[in-house]
Design a protein around this motif. Structure first.
Motif, PDB file in Angstrom:
ATOM      1  N   LYS A 102      -9.845  21.864  26.796  1.00 18.30           N
ATOM      2  CA  LYS A 102     -10.727  20.777  27.223  1.00 18.30           C
ATOM      3  C   LYS A 102     -12.165  21.270  27.217  1.00 18.30           C
ATOM      4  O   LYS A 102     -12.479  22.344  27.741  1.00 18.30           O
ATOM      5  CB  LYS A 102     -10.342  20.286  28.619  1.00 18.30           C
ATOM      6  CG  LYS A 102      -8.984  19.598  28.671  1.00 18.30           C
ATOM      7  CD  LYS A 102      -8.701  19.042  30.058  1.00 18.30           C
ATOM      8  CE  LYS A 102      -7.351  18.319  30.097  1.00 18.30           C
ATOM      9  NZ  LYS A 102      -7.054  17.776  31.453  1.00 18.30           N
ATOM     10  N   LEU A 103     -13.017  20.451  26.631  1.00 17.67           N
ATOM     11  CA  LEU A 103     -14.437  20.776  26.563  1.00 17.67           C
ATOM     12  C   LEU A 103     -15.117  20.424  27.878  1.00 17.67           C
ATOM     13  O   LEU A 103     -14.879  19.363  28.455  1.00 17.67           O
ATOM     14  CB  LEU A 103     -15.080  19.993  25.413  1.00 17.67           C
ATOM     15  CG  LEU A 103     -16.544  20.270  25.103  1.00 17.67           C
ATOM     16  CD1 LEU A 103     -16.706  21.667  24.525  1.00 17.67           C
ATOM     17  CD2 LEU A 103     -17.084  19.229  24.128  1.00 17.67           C
ATOM     18  N   GLY A 148     -19.155  15.804  24.306  1.00 18.65           N
ATOM     19  CA  GLY A 148     -18.698  16.151  22.967  1.00 18.65           C
ATOM     20  C   GLY A 148     -19.735  15.866  21.903  1.00 18.65           C
ATOM     21  O   GLY A 148     -19.495  16.103  20.712  1.00 18.65           O
ATOM     22  N   ARG A 169     -15.451  23.870  16.399  1.00 20.06           N
ATOM     23  CA  ARG A 169     -14.071  23.730  16.881  1.00 20.06           C
ATOM     24  C   ARG A 169     -13.691  24.944  17.718  1.00 20.06           C
ATOM     25  O   ARG A 169     -13.861  26.095  17.290  1.00 20.06           O
ATOM     26  CB  ARG A 169     -13.112  23.572  15.706  1.00 20.06           C
ATOM     27  CG  ARG A 169     -11.634  23.637  16.084  1.00 20.06           C
ATOM     28  CD  ARG A 169     -10.764  22.996  15.018  1.00 20.06           C
ATOM     29  NE  ARG A 169     -10.959  21.544  14.991  1.00 20.06           N
ATOM     30  CZ  ARG A 169     -10.246  20.708  14.248  1.00 20.06           C
ATOM     31  NH1 ARG A 169      -9.296  21.160  13.465  1.00 20.06           N
ATOM     32  NH2 ARG A 169     -10.494  19.416  14.277  1.00 20.06           N
ATOM     33  N   VAL A 204     -10.187  21.731  20.080  1.00 22.39           N
ATOM     34  CA  VAL A 204     -11.050  20.744  20.714  1.00 22.39           C
ATOM     35  C   VAL A 204     -12.408  20.871  20.029  1.00 22.39           C
ATOM     36  O   VAL A 204     -12.878  21.981  19.749  1.00 22.39           O
ATOM     37  CB  VAL A 204     -11.162  20.952  22.242  1.00 22.39           C
ATOM     38  CG1 VAL A 204     -11.770  22.300  22.586  1.00 22.39           C
ATOM     39  CG2 VAL A 204     -11.955  19.827  22.868  1.00 22.39           C
ATOM     40  N   ASP A 205     -13.039  19.718  19.721  1.00 23.38           N
ATOM     41  CA  ASP A 205     -14.245  19.710  18.906  1.00 23.38           C
ATOM     42  C   ASP A 205     -15.460  19.225  19.680  1.00 23.38           C
ATOM     43  O   ASP A 205     -15.349  18.415  20.618  1.00 23.38           O
ATOM     44  CB  ASP A 205     -14.070  18.794  17.685  1.00 23.38           C
ATOM     45  CG  ASP A 205     -13.019  19.307  16.712  1.00 23.38           C
ATOM     46  OD1 ASP A 205     -12.695  20.509  16.775  1.00 23.38           O
ATOM     47  OD2 ASP A 205     -12.539  18.507  15.888  1.00 23.38           O
ATOM     48  N   THR A 265      -4.307  24.973  19.627  1.00 24.23           N
ATOM     49  CA  THR A 265      -4.715  23.605  19.915  1.00 24.23           C
ATOM     50  C   THR A 265      -6.232  23.521  19.833  1.00 24.23           C
ATOM     51  O   THR A 265      -6.927  24.312  20.475  1.00 24.23           O
ATOM     52  CB  THR A 265      -4.264  23.174  21.318  1.00 24.23           C
ATOM     53  OG1 THR A 265      -2.831  23.273  21.415  1.00 24.23           O
ATOM     54  CG2 THR A 265      -4.688  21.740  21.608  1.00 24.23           C
ATOM     55  N   VAL A 284     -15.344  25.914  27.239  1.00 21.56           N
ATOM     56  CA  VAL A 284     -14.025  25.310  27.071  1.00 21.56           C
ATOM     57  C   VAL A 284     -13.092  25.864  28.135  1.00 21.56           C
ATOM     58  O   VAL A 284     -13.103  27.077  28.418  1.00 21.56           O
ATOM     59  CB  VAL A 284     -13.452  25.602  25.666  1.00 21.56           C
ATOM     60  CG1 VAL A 284     -11.989  25.218  25.578  1.00 21.56           C
ATOM     61  CG2 VAL A 284     -14.262  24.865  24.602  1.00 21.56           C
TER      62      VAL A 284
END
Length: 328
Positions: free
Chosen positions: A166-167, A171, A297, A309-310, A307, A185
């Motif tokens: 999770k960021l 985003g 990423r 997150v971007d 996994t 993150v």
């Protein structure tokens, strides 16, 4: 020496020379720093809880130094349907596995999904489909990420859930050129497979550790070791295969690696990758070489699954003054 004996002798020498020169030829290989092509790779598919399917793709950049920028469009596209399926536009060197997923509907059936990348004048494709022999499990993930070919950990199957990333913050980020961006993150995991010692690959008979010490040095190139991917050892082999290296996740059971996924120029991270504990934060500073729109990423890694997150970062060109609007 008789003519017949001489003829047999000459034939024997010729065969010996052929064997020797053939052996040298098979061991030699040419390393290209740039000018080579990119081969998209279909890794396999997974079934999702909602009935849809995820096709996973990676690539092989045949260059040892060139990291091309290939924007989505006529040289980097999917077919049929949408040409943009979330594929990278920045390509790290050598083999990068399980880079991204493309979700297809539950009724996809036996259709193909084709990824095409055209670089240095040649186009190559990867053809994804849902044929049964392409189904992915943890054993396939581990084997293809340098963790050996033994598949699961043992006779008893222990369900391992992928990590969660999770960021922290937005985003969407906009910065001026030259300014660093701090990215944070939070990654969590179910604790499986957990911390473990790095895999050591040894030579049969001698016990020499092939992935503990670099074995080949090529002038002008980073050092790489003797194992196939270097992912487990962190040594590389050839570098930089598998930018998301399992060796970091071996330490605590969880790691995060930041990647330049989309956008021009170069992106540097300080640091690029780190091991953390579950629920811990991975923090880096990203710097961008030129203006443009980037996707960074972050890959959470439990040494089996990854996994992403971007975060999308717009870097403004501060060299160009903002036009003044004059009201009359």
């Amino acid at each position: 020496m008789s003519n017949s004996v001489r003829s047999v002798f000459h034939v024997a020498v010729a065969v010996l020379l052929l064997v020797v020169t053939s052996g040298v030829g098979t061991r030699a290989q040419t390393l290209f720093l740039k000018g080579q092509t990119i081969q998209p790779v279909f890794e396999g598919w997974e079934k999702n809880a909602d009935g849809t399917f995820s096709m996973l793709f990676g690539y092989m950049n045949r260059n040892y130094q060139e990291t091309p920028y290939v924007p989505v469009g006529q040289n980097n596209f999917f077919s049929p349907g949408l040409e943009d399926r979330g594929q990278p536009t920045h390509f790290y060197t050598r083999r990068q596995s399980f880079v991204f997923r493309v979700t297809v509907p539950a009724d996809w059936g036996q259709k193909d999904l084709v990824w095409t990348v055209n670089h240095n004048g040649k186009a190559f494709t990867a053809i994804g489909n849902l044929m049964p022999h392409w189904v992915l499990d943890e054993g396939v993930w581990r084997a293809n990420r340098g963790s050996g070919i033994n598949g699961r950990m043992g006779a008893q199957v222990v369900l391992n859930e992928p990590p969660v990333a999770k960021l922290v913050g937005s985003g969407q980020v906009t910065v001026n050129g030259g300014e660093p961006v701090t990215l944070t993150v939070v990654a969590t995991d179910d604790g499986k497979p957990g911390p473990r010692a790095p895999l050591t690959i040894r030579r049969s008979g001698t016990g020499e550790a092939l992935n503990a010490t670099p074995t080949v040095i090529v002038p002008g190139l980073p050092t790489f070791g003797g194992n196939r991917s270097g992912a487990a050892s962190g040594v590389g082999g050839p570098t930089e295969q598998n930018m998301v290296k399992t060796s970091l996740a071996y330490k605590t059971g969880l790691a995060v690696t930041f990647l330049h996924y989309r956008g021009p120029g170069t992106v540097t991270f300080e640091p690029m990758a780190m091991a953390i504990t579950s629920g811990g934060q991975a923090v880096t500073q990203a710097r961008f070489s030129e203006a443009g729109t980037y996707v960074v990423r972050a890959m959470a890694d439990d040494s089996s699954y990854t996994t992403p997150v971007d975060v999308t970062i717009t870097v403004k060109d501060t060299a160009r003054p903002t036009p003044q609007v004059v009201q009359r």
